[in-house]
Motif scaffolding. Sequence first.
Motif, short mmCIF file in Angstrom:
data_model
loop_
_atom_site.label_atom_id
_atom_site.label_comp_id
_atom_site.label_asym_id
_atom_site.label_seq_id
_atom_site.Cartn_x
_atom_site.Cartn_y
_atom_site.Cartn_z
N GLN A 1 4.76 8.66 -7.52
CA GLN A 1 3.80 9.68 -7.95
C GLN A 1 4.00 11.00 -7.22
OE1 GLN A 1 -0.21 8.20 -7.57
NE2 GLN A 1 -1.18 10.08 -8.25
N GLU A 2 4.35 10.93 -5.95
CA GLU A 2 4.51 12.16 -5.16
C GLU A 2 5.96 12.63 -5.13
OE1 GLU A 2 2.37 12.41 -1.40
OE2 GLU A 2 1.29 10.57 -1.90
N ASP B 1 -9.81 7.85 -1.06
CA ASP B 1 -10.66 7.75 -2.25
C ASP B 1 -12.14 7.85 -1.92
OD1 ASP B 1 -11.38 7.43 -4.93
OD2 ASP B 1 -11.42 5.25 -4.78
N GLU C 1 -4.17 12.69 -0.33
CA GLU C 1 -4.88 11.57 -0.94
C GLU C 1 -4.05 10.30 -0.74
OE1 GLU C 1 -8.02 11.25 -2.53
OE2 GLU C 1 -7.34 9.22 -2.11
N CYS C 2 -4.70 9.22 -0.32
CA CYS C 2 -3.97 7.98 -0.05
C CYS C 2 -4.44 6.82 -0.91
CB CYS C 2 -4.12 7.61 1.42
SG CYS C 2 -3.54 8.91 2.53
N GLY C 3 -5.50 7.03 -1.68
CA GLY C 3 -6.06 5.89 -2.41
C GLY C 3 -6.74 4.93 -1.45
N GLN D 1 -5.08 -1.23 -4.77
CA GLN D 1 -4.36 -0.40 -3.79
C GLN D 1 -4.43 -0.98 -2.38
OE1 GLN D 1 -6.50 3.19 -4.68
NE2 GLN D 1 -5.47 3.41 -6.65
N THR E 1 -5.46 9.17 -8.44
CA THR E 1 -5.74 8.80 -7.05
C THR E 1 -4.55 8.08 -6.43
OG1 THR E 1 -8.03 8.50 -7.72
CG2 THR E 1 -7.43 7.71 -5.53
N SER E 2 -4.07 7.06 -7.10
CA SER E 2 -2.89 6.35 -6.62
C SER E 2 -2.42 5.43 -7.74
CB SER E 2 -3.23 5.55 -5.36
OG SER E 2 -2.07 4.95 -4.83
N ASN F 1 2.80 2.64 -3.12
CA ASN F 1 2.05 3.02 -4.31
C ASN F 1 2.22 4.48 -4.74
OD1 ASN F 1 0.74 1.18 -5.95
ND2 ASN F 1 -1.19 2.28 -5.72
N ARG F 2 2.20 5.41 -3.84
CA ARG F 2 2.26 6.81 -4.27
C ARG F 2 3.65 7.43 -4.08
NH1 ARG F 2 -2.53 10.32 -4.70
NH2 ARG F 2 -1.18 11.90 -3.79
N GLU G 1 0.85 -1.20 0.00
CA GLU G 1 0.00 0.00 0.00
C GLU G 1 0.88 1.24 0.00
OE1 GLU G 1 -2.80 0.25 3.22
OE2 GLU G 1 -3.89 -1.53 2.61
#
Lengths: 626, 626
Positions: free
Chosen positions: A173-174, B345, B365-367, B160, B197-198, A169-170, A166
Amino acid sequence: MKLSYINNEYFQKLISIEIDPKVKNKLISDMCRINILHMICCAGSGHIGSSFSSIDLMNWVLGEINKNHENLYFFSSKGHDAPALYNSLIAYGKLDFSFLNKLRKIDGLPGHPDVNTPNIFTNTGSLGMGISKSKGIIKANRLKGIKSKVIVLTGDGELQEGQIWESLNRVSQENLNELIIIVDNNKFQSDRSVKITSDLNDLESKFKSFGIETISCNGNDVNEFSKAFETLEKSNKPGILIADTIKGFGVSFMHGDKLEEGEFYQFHSGSISQDVFDSSISELSKRISDLTEKHNLDFKIELSNYETPEISLSSNKKQSLLASYSKSIVSLAEQNEKIVALDGDLILDTGLIEFEKKFPNRFIECGIAEQDMVSQAGSFAKEGFIPIVHSFSSFLTSRPNEQIYNNSTEETKVIYSGFLSGLLPGGPGHSHQAVRDIASMSGIPNLEMIQPNSEKQVEEILKYSISSPHNIYLRFCSIPFTIPENFDELSKLERGVGNTISNGKEICMITYSPTMLSEIVNSKELLLKNNIDPKIISMPWINTFDDNWIKEELSNYHLIVVEDHYIEGGFAEKLSLAILKMGLNIKVDVIGINEIPKSGTNQEVLDHHGLSSKIISEKVIRLTKS
Amino acid sequence: MKLSYINNEYFQKLISIEIDPKVKNKLISDMCRINILHMICCAGSGHIGSSFSSIDLMNWVLGEINKNHENLYFFSSKGHDAPALYNSLIAYGKLDFSFLNKLRKIDGLPGHPDVNTPNIFTNTGSLGMGISKSKGIIKANRLKGIKSKVIVLTGDGELQEGQIWESLNRVSQENLNELIIIVDNNKFQSDRSVKITSDLNDLESKFKSFGIETISCNGNDVNEFSKAFETLEKSNKPGILIADTIKGFGVSFMHGDKLEEGEFYQFHSGSISQDVFDSSISELSKRISDLTEKHNLDFKIELSNYETPEISLSSNKKQSLLASYSKSIVSLAEQNEKIVALDGDLILDTGLIEFEKKFPNRFIECGIAEQDMVSQAGSFAKEGFIPIVHSFSSFLTSRPNEQIYNNSTEETKVIYSGFLSGLLPGGPGHSHQAVRDIASMSGIPNLEMIQPNSEKQVEEILKYSISSPHNIYLRFCSIPFTIPENFDELSKLERGVGNTISNGKEICMITYSPTMLSEIVNSKELLLKNNIDPKIISMPWINTFDDNWIKEELSNYHLIVVEDHYIEGGFAEKLSLAILKMGLNIKVDVIGINEIPKSGTNQEVLDHHGLSSKIISEKVIRLTKS
């Protein structure tokens, strides 16, 4: 035990010498290894294997990388390697040397990291949370306008936890460029090799598929990992360092890579014998002196000596529920082929070795993946089997909480066997002390919670659990304890009914926990001296009450419930509602836990939380005189 | 609404015609789409987008793949696409056609799949559990010596969830060749695109890194996915089919791929207008008739008509806590720059749209990754921020249960805002009905649980929560409700103190839930006719009690607690202990939930669980006369 350690002055001297930082890293790491062993032997338990595999890396981060960053956060996500982290912090002056002898002591260092210790940034020990926490730290610092660097160390077994994936995942992206993740890839987890327990397959490509820069290197070779860090730091992207390490690295006979496939690793947790200690220290000392000689360093260490009182490992006349469980589950499985056992990499701690041998097909290894384990169990139940799910209670009742509920909504039947329940052992600290398991298992429809109070009860209760139409949560105490005289004769298993262990007047003390029962029984003497003669009840049923029993046994007493659980969400609340629904007029008081459990010796922890016999009796005196 | 649907005879006729199965798949899928819209409009809510993206695949599995396997298990892990699954099951004779009008009705089809429906193998709707469940099914069948095939459909947003990655780990190691995982890769999740979102990055290589055979193809093109299935079936290895689909596929203006980056997708859940319905049916009908003409099929459909009573969406004079929350959090965040909001989300359902706009940097935002979200929040708190974590209560209080506890052990302060709390809305079913949230949040040290009972209270309570030293769980009702007259004047917020809404004699009815309060108030009339004049108390404090208030307001009453929560682990248990600790003699009864919540209209569900005003009054009459 006759221990030896390296005094602080040697660390400070070595750090001040101007030599190749790589040589320094090697020396300090072996010096730390000596003190890690010392620390763990003082405590009587602790994780040697993963402390040894990770100490070289930790020292590089705290000793060298730290120099390049004003605001470096470094922590271990697994937290099991706390002895390494503590010793590295001590070596670099970030933690007082006096803590060396105080691992798992109440005024010392908790079994797993806690923020109340200087330079510990976050509480770990519950696996899989570290990368998420890193992300929070980075973003919080960004909001504050402060430049941060966050280096988080994870285990390899730990990567079986879903939260890790989990949290990845970002990251890309971040653009969390402040982040470096180190994987202490030592190939072993709690019981056996990662490959056998739950193979991680192609780890490097796993990480790369998340769009994160990933480098593999030898994590016990400073020449390799120092370069890898350099590359990652230069990239200005979030990075992952897969550090291929050897579990137990540094003491040859502890090296995990020497084991045969499927063999248990002997130095995961727990202390060692005097012999093992002596051979380890001698090997480490020799390597230190060889290296100083090779580099002509004016640096010669003399070990200091320290003698600990022998920790008695004898459990004479003490009850061991684990052995009894181990035997019972095998014997019941012989009679009922529908029984399957699911394990989350804790076969040694949940008594399943024999079961696995006898019924390899009915033993379901899941790795450190409690959510997956519980949902698999749900399907077994749906298909007509009787799945028994095993883990430590602190993890079992919370990590897969939604999955347990989901299973219950299918109106099937699953048994959850939770070990290490309650406040004790005190050593591992709050991540492992299950003192809110009753709360988190509440409100699962058709679930009964039962706590065996003796070896004999284990068998009876397991038998009941298997034939019962209910879901069952079994709350097992994992430390040896004594039972009251004649307990086995006095304790008949009858649904919703407690066992009166000793008669008394006016005051009735009641508990479901065998360690609490033992404290209550011990408190009786002091109470009698104060003219208080309590009735004592052992109540294995945590959320099931027989109304007649309540009426007959509890009416006309001032009830004092003793819990090794938070008062909120515990047994006393459930019993109180049962009493009030019957319209009975009973005064109830609770002696239980209100604050976050301390890590320490069992006695220290009982005393601190007011649950030792002495403090219990004092409280009862106060409560009854008020 | 004026609806139309395709009668069962057309499905059965088409299935019996011998034509190219691919053409058949296209026709049946569009026919199902018509009936999906019909079903959702009858229900008043349901997930159109993911039903449309996945229906072609579902029909291929149930219509064609099913022919090759004696023991095929097919189910949807996400479960949100239940309208598609139900219609596919109906089309292939596995579910009675009469269910068509009964989505989200108590005697019909639950909002998310439940095993009490024929040919539903497992309960889904809580995300991420499907692959784990598949593994359990496969191994259980192996133990029984039965050959099985398990095909599980997941969402892409669902990936996710950490459990997905836990469950993939041993798939290849255990050679689970019976397993095919289909990913309905429709690129949209609850609010917005998956990418925003993720981002899932390189999904194919993610799966391959687990050693699992993976194929990507167009999941709305039967020519492509039929081939992909063939390849996977032939490989005799566990396989993953990444089905690239379009959310809302089949009705051009519902296609998700037409949205601008960041735009909200309009047809994720919820019903549609008459206009939208009509245009959709006309486009689908035309494609069906075009295709039958093209292939010269003797197959012409005539739609059947059905008129539903207009579902009133007006919430005149009704309280909407969401709007009030939305406003309050922005206004408080303007005054306090330490406030950050974390989202999983569900920005539309937790009222954060405005917050995100105003404070993009403080919106995290964490998804769909609740564990990651909660641990990130922990770090924000540790760094001095006031994190507010948002999700549905059923997920928020259970999926990251251990992470919430871990945060609390750092003695920081986090606010958890849970929506969709309690029994209502009844439509989504037990995966979404949070009726054990109080239990699972119990025993978190220093955590107060509070439930706002009016729009005005939302603001007051949020203000209190931000300035309070405690961790807070806010239990929000997400449906509109009415409040008693003068409620806002009568309800002063004072810690641990309930608000007496109406005075009475002998009987005192108390609740923390605004929907229950409304039922209680409505029950008063009937009770008065029976000479029962209950005092009514609204109690926003779920686990905090002021002793004086208890003594002054509750003594001398027969207390009847009304809960939209399981009785076990709920408010009544907590209040009972508080009462008994004070030595008070109060009779307590509880009207609450004992069995797994039903899916249905709100009134049906209240009636079924005995929580409608009528049944509450009947129960009170019985309880007080006994």
